[in-house]
Write an enzyme that holds these catalytic residues in place. Structure first.
Site, PDB file in Angstrom:
ATOM      1  N   GLY A  42      12.317  79.335  45.638  1.00 11.55           N
ATOM      2  CA  GLY A  42      13.235  78.191  46.120  1.00 11.55           C
ATOM      3  C   GLY A  42      14.092  78.784  47.191  1.00 11.55           C
TER       4      GLY A  42
ATOM      5  N   SER B 164      13.321  78.325  50.386  1.00  6.86           N
ATOM      6  CA  SER B 164      13.387  77.718  51.580  1.00  6.86           C
ATOM      7  C   SER B 164      14.728  76.943  51.973  1.00  6.86           C
ATOM      8  CB  SER B 164      12.251  76.701  51.847  1.00  6.86           C
ATOM      9  OG  SER B 164      12.611  75.744  50.690  1.00  6.86           O
TER      10      SER B 164
ATOM     11  N   GLY C  57      19.135  76.407  50.622  1.00  2.26           N
ATOM     12  CA  GLY C  57      20.429  76.642  49.884  1.00  2.26           C
ATOM     13  C   GLY C  57      20.587  78.085  49.565  1.00  2.26           C
TER      14      GLY C  57
ATOM     15  N   ARG D  49       7.734  74.458  47.585  1.00  6.00           N
ATOM     16  CA  ARG D  49       6.691  73.624  47.462  1.00  6.00           C
ATOM     17  C   ARG D  49       6.304  73.099  49.263  1.00  6.00           C
ATOM     18  NH1 ARG D  49       8.985  69.223  43.754  1.00  6.00           N
ATOM     19  NH2 ARG D  49      10.572  69.756  45.042  1.00  6.00           N
TER      20      ARG D  49
ATOM     21  N   LYS E 253       9.442  73.452  55.473  1.00  4.41           N
ATOM     22  CA  LYS E 253      10.659  73.996  55.354  1.00  4.41           C
ATOM     23  C   LYS E 253      10.497  75.624  55.276  1.00  4.41           C
ATOM     24  CE  LYS E 253      12.243  71.333  52.009  1.00  4.41           C
ATOM     25  NZ  LYS E 253      13.052  70.692  50.898  1.00  4.41           N
TER      26      LYS E 253
ATOM     27  N   ASP F 226       3.615  74.903  43.902  1.00  2.00           N
ATOM     28  CA  ASP F 226       4.652  74.157  42.764  1.00  2.00           C
ATOM     29  C   ASP F 226       4.890  75.039  41.601  1.00  2.00           C
ATOM     30  OD1 ASP F 226       5.700  72.738  40.891  1.00  2.00           O
ATOM     31  OD2 ASP F 226       4.558  70.797  41.350  1.00  2.00           O
ATOM     32  N   LEU F 227       5.885  75.688  41.245  1.00  2.00           N
ATOM     33  CA  LEU F 227       5.994  76.865  40.274  1.00  2.00           C
ATOM     34  C   LEU F 227       6.178  76.176  38.815  1.00  2.00           C
ATOM     35  CD1 LEU F 227       8.500  78.863  42.164  1.00  2.00           C
ATOM     36  CD2 LEU F 227       5.917  79.151  41.787  1.00  2.00           C
TER      37      LEU F 227
ATOM     38  N   TYR G 269      19.704  68.178  33.072  1.00  2.00           N
ATOM     39  CA  TYR G 269      19.705  69.324  33.698  1.00  2.00           C
ATOM     40  C   TYR G 269      20.259  70.499  32.705  1.00  2.00           C
ATOM     41  CZ  TYR G 269      21.555  72.753  37.278  1.00  2.00           C
ATOM     42  OH  TYR G 269      21.661  73.904  38.027  1.00  2.00           O
TER      43      TYR G 269
ATOM     44  N   LYS H 288      18.902  74.679  31.804  1.00  2.00           N
ATOM     45  CA  LYS H 288      19.438  75.931  32.277  1.00  2.00           C
ATOM     46  C   LYS H 288      20.141  76.879  30.961  1.00  2.00           C
ATOM     47  CE  LYS H 288      19.566  75.716  36.579  1.00  2.00           C
ATOM     48  NZ  LYS H 288      18.820  76.712  37.511  1.00  2.00           N
TER      49      LYS H 288
HETATM   50  N1  LIG Z   1      23.658  73.267  44.177  1.00  2.00           N
HETATM   51  C1  LIG Z   1      24.444  73.359  43.015  1.00  2.00           C
HETATM   52  O1  LIG Z   1      25.522  72.858  43.025  1.00  2.00           O
HETATM   53  C2  LIG Z   1      24.024  74.395  41.858  1.00  2.00           C
HETATM   54  C3  LIG Z   1      22.705  74.950  42.164  1.00  2.00           C
HETATM   55  N2  LIG Z   1      22.396  75.781  40.856  1.00  2.00           N
HETATM   56  C4  LIG Z   1      21.034  76.515  40.971  1.00  2.00           C
HETATM   57  O2  LIG Z   1      20.915  77.356  41.838  1.00  2.00           O
HETATM   58  C5  LIG Z   1      19.373  77.205  42.109  1.00  2.00           C
HETATM   59  C6  LIG Z   1      19.766  76.904  43.609  1.00  2.00           C
HETATM   60  O3  LIG Z   1      20.116  75.495  44.062  1.00  2.00           O
HETATM   61  P1  LIG Z   1      20.399  75.071  45.664  1.00  2.00           P
HETATM   62  O4  LIG Z   1      20.880  76.095  46.320  1.00  2.00           O
HETATM   63  O5  LIG Z   1      21.103  73.801  45.178  1.00  2.00           O
HETATM   64  O6  LIG Z   1      18.868  74.968  45.890  1.00  2.00           O
HETATM   65  P2  LIG Z   1      18.194  73.368  46.823  1.00  2.00           P
HETATM   66  O7  LIG Z   1      18.101  72.297  45.873  1.00  2.00           O
HETATM   67  O8  LIG Z   1      19.050  73.420  48.113  1.00  2.00           O
HETATM   68  O9  LIG Z   1      16.783  74.271  47.157  1.00  2.00           O
HETATM   69  C7  LIG Z   1      15.926  74.225  45.859  1.00  2.00           C
HETATM   70  C8  LIG Z   1      14.831  74.961  46.322  1.00  2.00           C
HETATM   71  O10 LIG Z   1      14.015  75.206  45.125  1.00  2.00           O
HETATM   72  C9  LIG Z   1      12.618  74.599  45.759  1.00  2.00           C
HETATM   73  N3  LIG Z   1      11.919  74.037  44.661  1.00  2.00           N
HETATM   74  C10 LIG Z   1      12.462  72.865  43.927  1.00  2.00           C
HETATM   75  N4  LIG Z   1      11.331  72.718  42.899  1.00  2.00           N
HETATM   76  C11 LIG Z   1      10.371  73.382  43.248  1.00  2.00           C
HETATM   77  C12 LIG Z   1       9.053  73.680  42.433  1.00  2.00           C
HETATM   78  N5  LIG Z   1       8.682  72.870  41.655  1.00  2.00           N
HETATM   79  N6  LIG Z   1       8.334  74.716  42.887  1.00  2.00           N
HETATM   80  C13 LIG Z   1       8.782  75.675  43.890  1.00  2.00           C
HETATM   81  N7  LIG Z   1      10.083  75.463  44.560  1.00  2.00           N
HETATM   82  C14 LIG Z   1      10.620  74.260  44.119  1.00  2.00           C
HETATM   83  C15 LIG Z   1      13.027  73.840  46.966  1.00  2.00           C
HETATM   84  O11 LIG Z   1      11.891  73.485  47.819  1.00  2.00           O
HETATM   85  P3  LIG Z   1      10.772  72.433  47.904  1.00  2.00           P
HETATM   86  O12 LIG Z   1      11.541  71.052  47.393  1.00  2.00           O
HETATM   87  O13 LIG Z   1      10.065  72.344  49.193  1.00  2.00           O
HETATM   88  O14 LIG Z   1       9.903  72.849  46.523  1.00  2.00           O
HETATM   89  C16 LIG Z   1      14.208  74.606  47.517  1.00  2.00           C
HETATM   90  O15 LIG Z   1      13.544  75.700  48.218  1.00  2.00           O
HETATM   91  C17 LIG Z   1      18.749  76.258  41.358  1.00  2.00           C
HETATM   92  O16 LIG Z   1      18.192  76.806  40.487  1.00  2.00           O
HETATM   93  C18 LIG Z   1      20.101  75.303  40.940  1.00  2.00           C
HETATM   94  O17 LIG Z   1      19.574  74.737  39.820  1.00  2.00           O
HETATM   95  C19 LIG Z   1      23.233  76.166  39.927  1.00  2.00           C
HETATM   96  C20 LIG Z   1      24.695  75.667  40.021  1.00  2.00           C
HETATM   97  C21 LIG Z   1      25.066  74.969  40.878  1.00  2.00           C
HETATM   98  C1  LIG Z   2      40.730  77.671  33.980  1.00  2.00           C
HETATM   99  C2  LIG Z   2      39.345  76.874  33.146  1.00  2.00           C
HETATM  100  C3  LIG Z   2      39.183  75.667  33.502  1.00  2.00           C
HETATM  101  C4  LIG Z   2      37.739  75.333  33.281  1.00  2.00           C
HETATM  102  C5  LIG Z   2      37.343  73.877  33.458  1.00  2.00           C
HETATM  103  C6  LIG Z   2      36.184  73.437  33.115  1.00  2.00           C
HETATM  104  C7  LIG Z   2      35.322  72.354  34.087  1.00  2.00           C
HETATM  105  C8  LIG Z   2      34.165  72.288  34.406  1.00  2.00           C
HETATM  106  C9  LIG Z   2      33.708  72.444  35.767  1.00  2.00           C
HETATM  107  C10 LIG Z   2      31.994  72.277  35.860  1.00  2.00           C
HETATM  108  C11 LIG Z   2      31.514  72.566  36.950  1.00  2.00           C
HETATM  109  C12 LIG Z   2      30.080  72.611  37.006  1.00  2.00           C
HETATM  110  C13 LIG Z   2      29.546  73.399  37.853  1.00  2.00           C
HETATM  111  C14 LIG Z   2      27.931  73.672  37.947  1.00  2.00           C
HETATM  112  C15 LIG Z   2      27.425  72.568  38.699  1.00  2.00           C
HETATM  113  C16 LIG Z   2      25.890  72.524  38.898  1.00  2.00           C
HETATM  114  O1  LIG Z   2      25.300  73.260  38.218  1.00  2.00           O
HETATM  115  C17 LIG Z   2      25.230  71.654  39.353  1.00  2.00           C
HETATM  116  N1  LIG Z   2      25.950  70.981  40.544  1.00  2.00           N
HETATM  117  C18 LIG Z   2      23.539  71.475  39.513  1.00  2.00           C
HETATM  118  O2  LIG Z   2      23.276  71.865  40.495  1.00  2.00           O
END
Ligand SMILES: NC(=O)C1=CN([C@@H]2O[C@H](COP(=O)(O)OP(=O)(O)OC[C@H]3O[C@@H](n4cnc5c(N)ncnc54)[C@H](OP(=O)(O)O)[C@@H]3O)[C@@H](O)[C@H]2O)C=CC1
Ligand SMILES: CCCCCCCCCCCCCCCC(=O)[C@@H](N)CO
Length: 319
Positions: free
Chosen positions: A21, A23, A25, A46, A50, A76-77, A179, A183
């Site tokens: 992942g 590429s 975020g 994938r 990117k 594709d993992l 989701y 996790k």
């Molecule tokens: N964004 C959020 O609010 C939060 C995110 N997370 C977690 O943090 C991590 C990063 O999230 P974020 O920064 O949002 O990432 P993004 O969604 O912006 O990017 C996801 C990355 O994963 C790759 N990816 C997705 N599916 C596959 C697959 N099947 N095989 C290989 N690569 C894959 C994408 O590339 P491509 O599509 O080209 O494969 C991309 O590089 C994730 O695990 C997410 O669940 C946790 C908490 C909050």
């Molecule tokens: C003082 C203590 C107060 C506690 C309040 C609890 C409130 C819950 C907040 C939930 C936030 C979820 C973030 C993760 C998002 C995520 O994983 C997705 N965006 C997936 O990408």
């Protein structure tokens, strides 16, 4: 393990790091940070286009552009055979040496109420969230733990396998049922592996302002947005920096801000702790806080349901 020493427990200079992942975020932000710390980087995702753009950006951050190497692999993992190919290709590219660090960041969320999301999409989310991480861990650990004849043994650096989870694994929120279970499964895998090996760490971000976040906003129920309003999503670079500092201190379960730590505290259970005193106090305090938070979340959901009706009541039945 207890984070008391001043030693850097995560020195990546000269090491080879695979970031799934990577590429965009958070994964790309981690790659940029670790390139600046002198690591060789392989990003995996994938979409090749990117990855090319990301590698070009990552290269510019190299601490020593003559020594460091950069590479990408499109895969594709969700497919375990692809994870094995990735580890084998990295090893060949790395002159026959296995990667030193593998950081699983791949994954994204497609929110929606449980009954509104078709059951196949729930399964796809499990593939994307849990299986990309478990497949990668399996291929990596099989490679790392393969017995080597005494005559062929060489000194290896300290290795690290890192999962990226979400604080939703600690405290689920309605709208994330496709989701959060994946996790939570990663967290369980991490705790299980921590009894087998010492090289495992798991990061639990709150919201991250990434392309993935923009995408999930499109299907996120209004109620979900309301329940997570206490969260102020963080920039990918901040999440990466905070997580890396925690790894440098040798932490195991890593959170990236105060609310994330509270969510961890209330769900710490039997997970290994970063600090016996600190985590025990956090756990006590967060249990008191959540005495108020749990009814608050439930009341908001109840009030929303009274106003808007049950999920699924307006959706077209599955054919
Ligand atoms: N964004 C959020 O609010 C939060 C995110 N997370 C977690 O943090 C991590 C990063 O999230 P974020 O920064 O949002 O990432 P993004 O969604 O912006 O990017 C996801 C990355 O994963 C790759 N990816 C997705 N599916 C596959 C697959 N099947 N095989 C290989 N690569 C894959 C994408 O590339 P491509 O599509 O080209 O494969 C991309 O590089 C994730 O695990 C997410 O669940 C946790 C908490 C909050
Ligand atoms: C003082 C203590 C107060 C506690 C309040 C609890 C409130 C819950 C907040 C939930 C936030 C979820 C973030 C993760 C998002 C995520 O994983 C997705 N965006 C997936 O990408």
């Amino acid at each position: 393990m207890f984070g008391l020493g001043s030693r850097n427990e995560f020195n990546v200079e000269g090491q080879t790091v695979v970031i799934t992942g990577g590429s965009e975020g958070m994964g790309k932000a981690v790659a940029l940070e670790l390139a600046a710390k002198g690591a060789n980087i392989v990003v995996v995702a994938r979409t090749a286009s990117k990855l090319v753009t990301a590698v070009n950006e990552i290269k510019t951050k190299a601490a020593n552009k003559f020594k460091q190497k950069f590479h990408y692999i499109s895969a594709d993992l969700t497919d375990p055979a692809e994870c094995e190919r990735v580890i084998a290709e990295v090893t060949t590219w790395n002159s026959g040496a296995a990667p030193d660090v593998v950081w699983c960041c791949a994954g994204f969320s497609r929110p929606g109420f449980f009954v509104d999301v078709p059951i196949e999409e729930h399964r796809q989310q499990m593939d994307t969230v849990y299986w990309t991480a478990a497949n990668t861990a399996h291929a990596t650990l099989r490679n790392w733990l393969e017995p080597v004849l005494p005559s062929a043994q060489m000194k290896t650096t300290r290795r690290h396998l890192i999962f990226t989870c979400s604080t939703l694994a600690f405290v689920p929120i309605t709208g994330y049922s496709p989701y959060s279970p994946g996790k939570a499964a990663i967290r369980s895998l991490s705790d299980t592996l921590s009894q087998e090996i010492e090289m495992i760490h798991t990061v639990f971000p709150m919201g991250i302002l990434s392309p993935g976040f923009d995408n999930e906003e499109k299907t996120k129920p209004e109620l979900t947005r309301k329940l997570e309003e206490a969260d102020k999503p963080q920039a990918p670079a901040d999440v990466a920096k905070i997580a890396i500092s925690a790894l440098e201190r040798g932490e195991y379960l890593i959170t990236t801000n105060f609310i994330g730590s509270m969510m961890k505290g209330t769900s710490l259970g039997a997970s290994p702790k970063n600090s016996i005193v600190g985590d025990t106090l956090l756990s006590c305090l967060s249990h008191l806080v959540f005495l108020q938070v749990i009814p608050d979340l439930r009341n908001k959901a109840f009030a929303w349901g009274k106003r808007n009706g049950l999920p699924g009541a307006n959706s077209t039945p599955a054919s």
